[in-house]
Motif scaffolding. Structure first.
Motif, PDB file in Angstrom:
ATOM      1  N   ASN A 102     -18.053   2.774   6.609  1.00  0.00           N
ATOM      2  CA  ASN A 102     -19.086   2.340   6.250  1.00  0.00           C
ATOM      3  C   ASN A 102     -20.237   3.626   6.034  1.00  0.00           C
ATOM      4  N   ALA A 103     -19.714   4.786   5.585  1.00  0.00           N
ATOM      5  CA  ALA A 103     -20.447   5.948   5.636  1.00  0.00           C
ATOM      6  C   ALA A 103     -20.872   6.146   4.053  1.00  0.00           C
ATOM      7  N   ILE A 104     -20.364   5.290   2.998  1.00  0.00           N
ATOM      8  CA  ILE A 104     -20.743   5.339   1.792  1.00  0.00           C
ATOM      9  C   ILE A 104     -21.402   4.151   1.565  1.00  0.00           C
ATOM     10  N   PRO A 105     -22.796   4.076   1.021  1.00  0.00           N
ATOM     11  CA  PRO A 105     -23.497   2.913   1.002  1.00  0.00           C
ATOM     12  C   PRO A 105     -23.171   1.832   0.096  1.00  0.00           C
ATOM     13  N   CYS A 106     -22.812   2.420  -1.002  1.00  0.00           N
ATOM     14  CA  CYS A 106     -22.488   1.322  -2.185  1.00  0.00           C
ATOM     15  C   CYS A 106     -20.851   0.960  -1.984  1.00  0.00           C
ATOM     16  N   VAL A 107     -20.298   1.425  -1.010  1.00  0.00           N
ATOM     17  CA  VAL A 107     -18.908   0.725  -0.899  1.00  0.00           C
ATOM     18  C   VAL A 107     -18.692   0.047   0.469  1.00  0.00           C
ATOM     19  N   ALA A 108     -17.991  -1.212   0.369  1.00  0.00           N
ATOM     20  CA  ALA A 108     -17.890  -2.135   1.349  1.00  0.00           C
ATOM     21  C   ALA A 108     -16.847  -1.605   2.248  1.00  0.00           C
ATOM     22  N   PRO A 109     -16.633  -1.781   3.603  1.00  0.00           N
ATOM     23  CA  PRO A 109     -15.699  -1.325   4.387  1.00  0.00           C
ATOM     24  C   PRO A 109     -14.554  -2.050   4.048  1.00  0.00           C
ATOM     25  N   THR A 110     -14.241  -3.169   3.495  1.00  0.00           N
ATOM     26  CA  THR A 110     -13.227  -3.815   3.346  1.00  0.00           C
ATOM     27  C   THR A 110     -12.442  -3.162   2.113  1.00  0.00           C
ATOM     28  N   THR A 111     -13.296  -2.483   1.067  1.00  0.00           N
ATOM     29  CA  THR A 111     -12.827  -1.686   0.028  1.00  0.00           C
ATOM     30  C   THR A 111     -12.072  -0.764   0.627  1.00  0.00           C
ATOM     31  N   GLY A 112     -12.756  -0.006   1.625  1.00  0.00           N
ATOM     32  CA  GLY A 112     -11.930   1.136   2.219  1.00  0.00           C
ATOM     33  C   GLY A 112     -10.554   0.837   2.953  1.00  0.00           C
ATOM     34  N   VAL A 113     -10.592  -0.136   3.355  1.00  0.00           N
ATOM     35  CA  VAL A 113      -9.138  -0.599   3.862  1.00  0.00           C
ATOM     36  C   VAL A 113      -8.139  -0.751   2.906  1.00  0.00           C
ATOM     37  N   ILE A 114      -8.696  -1.414   1.922  1.00  0.00           N
ATOM     38  CA  ILE A 114      -7.901  -1.742   0.614  1.00  0.00           C
ATOM     39  C   ILE A 114      -7.379  -0.447  -0.019  1.00  0.00           C
ATOM     40  N   ILE A 115      -8.223   0.683  -0.060  1.00  0.00           N
ATOM     41  CA  ILE A 115      -7.966   1.868  -0.660  1.00  0.00           C
ATOM     42  C   ILE A 115      -6.608   2.621   0.104  1.00  0.00           C
ATOM     43  N   PHE A 116      -6.996   2.661   1.607  1.00  0.00           N
ATOM     44  CA  PHE A 116      -5.977   3.232   2.383  1.00  0.00           C
ATOM     45  C   PHE A 116      -4.868   2.266   2.543  1.00  0.00           C
ATOM     46  N   PHE A 117      -4.634   1.201   2.346  1.00  0.00           N
ATOM     47  CA  PHE A 117      -3.394   0.410   2.325  1.00  0.00           C
ATOM     48  C   PHE A 117      -2.629   0.868   0.913  1.00  0.00           C
ATOM     49  N   VAL A 118      -3.258   0.925  -0.212  1.00  0.00           N
ATOM     50  CA  VAL A 118      -2.852   1.113  -1.307  1.00  0.00           C
ATOM     51  C   VAL A 118      -2.320   2.357  -1.416  1.00  0.00           C
ATOM     52  N   ALA A 119      -2.916   3.481  -0.823  1.00  0.00           N
ATOM     53  CA  ALA A 119      -2.550   4.953  -1.002  1.00  0.00           C
ATOM     54  C   ALA A 119      -1.260   4.871   0.058  1.00  0.00           C
ATOM     55  N   SER A 120      -1.393   4.453   1.142  1.00  0.00           N
ATOM     56  CA  SER A 120      -0.129   4.532   1.980  1.00  0.00           C
ATOM     57  C   SER A 120       1.200   3.830   1.396  1.00  0.00           C
ATOM     58  N   LEU A 121       1.076   2.717   0.834  1.00  0.00           N
ATOM     59  CA  LEU A 121       2.254   1.929   0.167  1.00  0.00           C
ATOM     60  C   LEU A 121       2.723   2.577  -0.964  1.00  0.00           C
ATOM     61  N   LEU A 122       1.950   3.167  -1.951  1.00  0.00           N
ATOM     62  CA  LEU A 122       2.213   3.959  -2.944  1.00  0.00           C
ATOM     63  C   LEU A 122       3.009   5.300  -2.786  1.00  0.00           C
ATOM     64  N   LYS A 123       2.566   5.831  -1.841  1.00  0.00           N
ATOM     65  CA  LYS A 123       3.131   7.000  -1.304  1.00  0.00           C
ATOM     66  C   LYS A 123       4.519   6.945  -0.600  1.00  0.00           C
ATOM     67  N   ASP A 124       4.541   5.956   0.153  1.00  0.00           N
ATOM     68  CA  ASP A 124       6.000   5.313   0.826  1.00  0.00           C
ATOM     69  C   ASP A 124       6.919   5.009  -0.177  1.00  0.00           C
ATOM     70  N   THR A 125       6.215   4.347  -1.237  1.00  0.00           N
ATOM     71  CA  THR A 125       7.204   3.795  -2.425  1.00  0.00           C
ATOM     72  C   THR A 125       7.789   4.814  -3.088  1.00  0.00           C
TER      73      THR A 125
END
Length: 67
Positions: free
Chosen positions: A27-50
């Motif tokens: 929650n260090a970026i005021p305009c981005v919700a923490p749940t969005t951060g989790v989704i970004i992290f998940f997608v980046a990990s999934l794409l890299k591994d794939t």
């Protein structure tokens, strides 16, 4: 040689996306919700591994699992 460059680009982009997701999760970026951060992290990990797995199979026909 080209495959090595693409692998490095993928690795760098993955780290950048994971770092951005982690910062957003804190929650260090005021305009981005923490749940969005989790989704970004998940997608980046999934794409890299794939992409890594697909590259392994295209390279030598087997998975060269790296942890």
């Amino acid at each position: 040689m080209r495959e090595k460059g693409m692998s490095n680009i993928l690795l760098i982009l993955s780290y950048v996306a994971k770092a951005a997701g982690f910062v957003a999760t804190l929650n260090a970026i005021p305009c981005v919700a923490p749940t969005t951060g989790v989704i970004i992290f998940f997608v980046a990990s999934l794409l890299k591994d794939t992409v890594d797995r697909i590259g392994d199979f295209l390279d030598n026909g087997k998975s060269d699992w790296r942890v």
